[in-house]
Design an enzyme around this catalytic site. Structure first.
Site, PDB file in Angstrom:
ATOM      1  N   ASP A  91       0.731  -1.281   0.062  1.00 35.96           N
ATOM      2  CA  ASP A  91      -0.084  -0.348   0.204  1.00 35.96           C
ATOM      3  C   ASP A  91       0.974   0.952   0.261  1.00 35.96           C
ATOM      4  O   ASP A  91       1.049   1.690   0.967  1.00 35.96           O
ATOM      5  CB  ASP A  91      -1.144   0.220   1.530  1.00 35.96           C
ATOM      6  CG  ASP A  91      -1.829  -1.493   1.158  1.00 35.96           C
ATOM      7  OD1 ASP A  91      -2.149  -2.112   0.144  1.00 35.96           O
ATOM      8  OD2 ASP A  91      -3.251  -0.537   2.117  1.00 35.96           O
ATOM      9  N   LYS A 153      -6.666   3.455  -2.715  1.00 36.35           N
ATOM     10  CA  LYS A 153      -7.197   3.359  -1.753  1.00 36.35           C
ATOM     11  C   LYS A 153      -7.763   4.910  -0.998  1.00 36.35           C
ATOM     12  O   LYS A 153      -7.357   5.682  -0.921  1.00 36.35           O
ATOM     13  CB  LYS A 153      -5.916   1.996  -0.675  1.00 36.35           C
ATOM     14  CG  LYS A 153      -6.449   2.093   1.064  1.00 36.35           C
ATOM     15  CD  LYS A 153      -5.242   1.868   2.028  1.00 36.35           C
ATOM     16  CE  LYS A 153      -4.915   1.535   3.217  1.00 36.35           C
ATOM     17  NZ  LYS A 153      -3.712   1.205   3.711  1.00 36.35           N
ATOM     18  N   LYS A 182      -9.918   0.233  -2.218  1.00 36.68           N
ATOM     19  CA  LYS A 182      -9.953   0.012  -0.493  1.00 36.68           C
ATOM     20  C   LYS A 182     -10.546   1.054   0.160  1.00 36.68           C
ATOM     21  O   LYS A 182     -10.005   2.260   0.151  1.00 36.68           O
ATOM     22  CB  LYS A 182      -8.870  -0.262  -0.471  1.00 36.68           C
ATOM     23  CG  LYS A 182      -8.453  -0.750   1.278  1.00 36.68           C
ATOM     24  CD  LYS A 182      -6.391  -0.729   1.691  1.00 36.68           C
ATOM     25  CE  LYS A 182      -6.741  -1.620   3.233  1.00 36.68           C
ATOM     26  NZ  LYS A 182      -5.103  -1.959   3.529  1.00 36.68           N
TER      27      LYS A 182
END
Length: 216
Positions: A91, A153, A182
C-alpha cells in the site's frame, strides 16, 4: 452479507507508531483465526511476521507512509525490500504535493515504477481523499488505472479524515475496469462495512471489525 464474508475483505491493520511485536503477533493470530484478506503492518515487522505466519496469511505493508513525500527512488527501494522480506501486498502513498501541482505524469510514473517493483504482488495506491478535491480524486482514479495498479485506497488513517461513503461511490464511477477500491480509516461497525462493500469497495482497512467479533 454474513460477517465471515465481510471479514474476508478486511486488511486487519496495525500501523501505530508504538506497535510492538507482541501486538503484531496477536493481529496475525486473529487474522488467521477469522480468515481476513491480510494483515497490514509496518515494514519493519514484515520479515519477522513472515517467519511467524508462513503461508497461513497474506502480509501487507505500507510504503512512503503516511505522508507520501519520499522520493520515488526511496519508495522503490522500500517496496523491493518489503517484498524480499515476505510482503505479499504493498500500500503506497502518493505524493500529494505533486497532485496539488498538477504533476499527474510524475505521479503516474511513480505508481508505474512501484508496480514494476511489485511484479505479480498487489499494489494499492493511497490517495488521502480528505486532502483532495473531487476533481483531484477523479483524476487520481484515471491515473491509478492508467498506471496499472490493482487498487485505489482512500486513506492512511493518519490524516484529517478516513473513508467516506461518498468517496467510495465517486471512485466506483471513475476507476477503470479491473481496479479495486479499498476503503480505510474510521470503519467502525459491520453496518459501515456492508455499506462500503455495497458501494463498490473490495477491501476494507480496519482493525475494529475483528475486535468486535472477539469482544462478542
Amino acid at each position: 452479507m454474513e460477517r465471515n464474508e465481510i471479514l474476508k475483505t478486511v486488511d486487519h491493520t496495525l500501523l501505530a507508531q508504538t506497535a510492538v511485536w507482541d501486538e503484531i503477533k496477536i493481529i496475525c493470530d486473529d487474522a488467521i483465526t477469522y480468515q481476513t484478506a491480510s494483515v497490514c503492518i509496518p515494514p519493519s515487522f514484515i520479515k519477522r511476521a513472515k517467519e511467524y505466519v508462513g503461508d497461513q496469511m497474506k502480509l501487507c505493508t505500507v510504503i512512503g507512509f503516511p505522508n507520501g513525500y519520499s522520493t520515488s527512488a526511496v519508495k522503490e527501494f522500500e517496496t523491493k525490500d518489503a517484498i524480499s522480506n515476505g510482503a505479499d501486498e504493498i500500500d503506497m502513498v502518493v505524493n500529494l504535493g505533486d497532485i496539488k501541482d498538477g504533476s499527474y505524469d510524475k505521479v503516474k510514473e511513480e505508481i508505474r515504477l512501484l508496480k514494476k517493483a511489485c511484479g505479480d504482488k498487489i499494489l494499492k495506491v493511497i490517495v488521502e481523499t480528505c486532502l483532495l478535491t473531487d476533481d483531484e480524486k477523479i483524476r487520481m482514479c484515471q491515473i491509478v488505472t492508467e498506471a496499472g495498479a490493482d487498487f485505489i485506497k482512500t486513506s492512511t488513517g493518519f490524516s484529517t479524515g478516513g473513508a467516506t461513503f461518498e468517496d467510495v461511490e465517486l471512485f466506483k464511477k471513475h476507476v477503470g475496469e479491473g481496479v479495486g477500491i479499498k476503503a480505510a480509516g474510521g470503519i467502525a461497525s459491520f453496518d459501515d462495512a456492508k455499506r462500503f462493500l455495497s458501494l463498490g469497495a473490495g477491501r476494507l482497512g480496519t482493525s475494529r471489525l475483528v475486535k468486535i467479533v472477539k469482544e462478542e
